[in-house]
Motif scaffolding. Structure first.
Motif, short mmCIF file in Angstrom:
data_model
loop_
_atom_site.label_atom_id
_atom_site.label_comp_id
_atom_site.label_asym_id
_atom_site.label_seq_id
_atom_site.Cartn_x
_atom_site.Cartn_y
_atom_site.Cartn_z
N ASN A 1 -63.21 0.90 -0.87
CA ASN A 1 -64.62 1.23 -0.61
C ASN A 1 -64.67 2.37 0.40
O ASN A 1 -64.03 2.29 1.46
N THR A 2 -65.40 3.41 0.08
CA THR A 2 -65.54 4.50 1.03
C THR A 2 -66.99 4.67 1.44
O THR A 2 -67.92 4.37 0.67
N ILE A 3 -67.18 5.11 2.68
CA ILE A 3 -68.53 5.36 3.23
C ILE A 3 -68.57 6.81 3.70
O ILE A 3 -67.74 7.24 4.51
N SER B 1 -55.00 -0.44 -1.31
CA SER B 1 -56.10 -1.31 -1.76
C SER B 1 -55.64 -2.28 -2.86
O SER B 1 -56.40 -3.16 -3.25
N ILE C 1 -61.91 -0.52 3.37
CA ILE C 1 -63.20 0.12 3.65
C ILE C 1 -62.90 1.29 4.57
O ILE C 1 -62.27 1.12 5.62
N CYS C 2 -63.34 2.48 4.18
CA CYS C 2 -62.98 3.67 4.93
C CYS C 2 -64.19 4.58 5.14
O CYS C 2 -64.86 4.95 4.18
N PHE D 1 -60.38 -2.04 7.63
CA PHE D 1 -61.49 -1.10 7.81
C PHE D 1 -60.97 0.09 8.60
O PHE D 1 -60.54 -0.05 9.74
N GLN E 1 -58.44 -5.39 0.53
CA GLN E 1 -59.68 -4.62 0.41
C GLN E 1 -59.66 -3.52 1.48
O GLN E 1 -59.37 -3.77 2.64
N THR F 1 -58.89 -7.72 4.57
CA THR F 1 -59.71 -6.51 4.62
C THR F 1 -59.22 -5.60 5.73
O THR F 1 -59.03 -6.04 6.87
N PHE G 1 -69.94 -4.87 -0.73
CA PHE G 1 -68.58 -4.34 -0.75
C PHE G 1 -67.81 -5.00 -1.90
O PHE G 1 -68.03 -6.17 -2.22
#
Length: 563
Positions: free
Chosen positions: A25-27, A482, A488-489, A458, A486, A456, A20
């Motif tokens: 950050n995308t998932i 962001s 994360i999605c 998420f 950080q 972070t 990461f």
């Protein structure tokens, strides 16, 4: 910040290292590919409940290891709890066995789930679809407001909480004293009776044992007198022909021949010695026998005294007079405490009033600062809601005062909203849809994220219930957020994914008849392919490719404007 997640033999994941990065950050991935496994793995690192189903079929142990950049709060906790500390990073590991057991480690050292939960609260915040519901909880609404109010509210909140705990303790003390005071006179009368009873008894250490011995003698006086009579007759004889007379005769006879030789002299000395010893014994027997006489009054007196002592022992559950005297000391102390109850009760009531005044002052100062923070939060959140395509939304933080003191002050809170022009403000829980609630929560996260120290965030299914333009706005908001933390999605919407700085793809594959989940970091080219897939579903055409390119370019231009 979470910089690495290592997963091995976890559900369908054989082995994967997920890197990461800073920023957004995308998932993404097809439905059922296993996106939720990443979230599940992180949840375990945060101290979530583990079970044997987490272990890949046919394997003995699943391993999940997360690397975070650490901070002062985390390091201080680790130092205080005996963990080794790296000034820059912290590594948290969970090992889950197929038998159901699990082992947790922080920086390689065994840790409890409590340790994990405490540490990770300063490292990462997971927000899933079900977490939107906490926004409907008044306690959480108050928590959001206090977090927004930062240090200005925090200082007064801490003071209010401290005073509330003090009030609580004083109330408990007052209740105990009131119960004690209610029974005070009856208890005091009983204690006075007990103290007087033991004091009047005039107990002396060892008295019971002395009386027991005397009672035995007085009770067996006839047989003792008979025994002494027999001893007297044996020693002196009825007519002077007893043992003493015989020894006197032998002693005299041996004295006459004592000078003949050494053995005779020895016998003479021994008989003489024996004579004097037995003569003394005879005199003592006569003297003691003469003192032995029947004394019924003394026997009765000793018996009554022993009965009195034994009754006290039984009544107060004591074995010795020493224990009875200790009981007397305890009863005197208890009596003194009852005599002090009325005074203590008045003192505690005055103290309660004093602390209550301090609580009232602190809680009202807290309320003033909450009102100020509420107005600011209303403006900041409405600005975000407009950008989140809720242009007609009106938002209000309604504060009212409750009658009873509480640990967080005297404020009752209610988030109110109107999502359509001309509609009155109503409680949040009675108005919004699931999609609207997601956007409101995102708006709050954005507003708080600009002042929160959480490294972070998420987001799972932040796109639930939204699409089109709204989804595009959500994506842009996450990109802006962001800058402060950080992000994360996990998403299935291309409008959100195009704003990511780093893109991870979760996909399923078949190998030797086994289903596996793989995680791939996408390059610039493969990102476009994945966006095209999200746009067109199974239809992957030049049109979807072109659309994907355009979406990525537009997103890049928007990001350039605020970075």
């Amino acid at each position: 910040m979470l910089f690495e997640l290592y997963v091995k033999d976890f559900i369908l994941i054989d082995e994967a290292v997920i890197d990461f990065k800073e920023g957004f950050n995308t998932i993404t991935g097809e439905t059922g590919a296993g996106k939720s496994m990443v979230l599940g793995a992180i949840a375990l690192v945060l101290g979530g409940q583990a079970n044997k189903d987490h272990v890949k079929i046919g394997k003995e142990t699943a391993i999940i290891r997360a690397g975070f950049f650490t901070n002062k709060q985390v390091n201080l906790y680790l130092e205080n709890n005996g963990f080794s500390v790296d000034p820059d990073i912290i590594t948290i590991t969970r090992e889950i066995q197929a038998k159901g057991k699990s082992i947790s480690r922080i920086n390689g050292q065994i840790a409890t789930l409590t340790h994990l939960k405490y540490v990770t609260q300063f490292l990462i915040d997971i927000h899933g679809q079900h977490d939107n519901q906490v926004l409907l909880n008044p306690d959480e609404q108050l928590n959001f407001l206090d977090t927004y109010g930062t240090q200005e509210i925090s200082d007064f909140l801490n003071e209010v909480h401290k005073l509330y705990l003090e009030l609580n303790q004083i109330q408990k003390d007052i209740r105990n004293l009131e119960l004690k005071n209610k029974d005070r006179q009856r208890q005091m009368d009983f204690l006075i009776f007990q103290v007087n009873e033991l004091e009047t008894a005039g107990l002396v250490d060892g008295e019971d044992m002395t009386l027991e011995r005397e009672f035995k003698v007085l009770g067996e006086l006839d047989s003792i007198q008979e025994l002494f009579e027999r001893a007297r007759n044996w020693l002196s004889g009825e007519y002077g022909d007893g043992v003493v007379t015989s020894l006197a005769s032998f002693s005299g006879a041996f004295q006459k021949v004592a000078d003949y030789n050494e053995p005779l002299k020895n016998f003479s000395e021994r008989f003489s010695e024996l004579f004097f010893m037995m003569d003394d014994l005879a005199k003592e027997v006569v003297h003691y026998q003469d003192q032995l006489e029947q004394n019924p009054e003394r026997l009765d007196q000793v018996e009554r005294r022993l009965d009195e002592i034994n009754q006290l022992k039984s009544k107060y559950n004591c074995q010795t007079i020493a224990e009875l005297k200790s009981q007397l000391k305890r009863l005197r102390t208890e009596l003194e405490s009852y005599e002090q109850v009325a005074s203590d009760l008045q003192t505690q009531k005055k103290r309660y009033e004093l602390i209550l005044k301090k609580y009232d002052v602190a809680s009202h100062e807290l309320s003033k600062r909450r009102e100020k923070a509420a107005h600011s939060l209303e403006k900041a959140l409405m600005a975000e809601l407009v950008e989140l395509n809720m242009k007609e939304a009106k938002f209000k933080v309604q504060l009212t005062e409750k009658t009873m003191p509480g640990p967080t002050g005297v404020d009752l809170i209610e988030f109110q909203i109107s999502t359509n022009a001309g509609h009155p403000l109503r409680p949040l829980k009675k108005v919004v849809s699931g999609g609207e609630l997601s956007r409101i929560m995102l708006g709050i996260k954005i507003v708080l994220g600009q002042m929160d120290a959480m490294p972070t965030l998420f987001f799972d299914e932040i796109d639930s219930g939204i699409s089109g333009l709204t989804a595009n706005v959500v994506g842009e908001k996450l990109a802006k957020l962001s800058q402060y933390a950080q992000i994360i999605c996990i998403t299935h919407l291309p409008q959100i994914a195009v704003f990511a700085d780093h893109h991870l793809l979760i996909k399923k594959s078949q190998f030797d008849g086994e289903t596996l989940t793989e995680i791939e970091t996408l390059s610039e080219h493969t990102i476009q392919e994945e966006i095209a897939r999200l746009v067109g579903g199974f239809e992957h055409t030049e049109t979807t490719n072109q659309h994907a390119r355009e979406m990525l370019l537009k997103a890049a231009k928007k990001k350039e404007a605020y970075t």
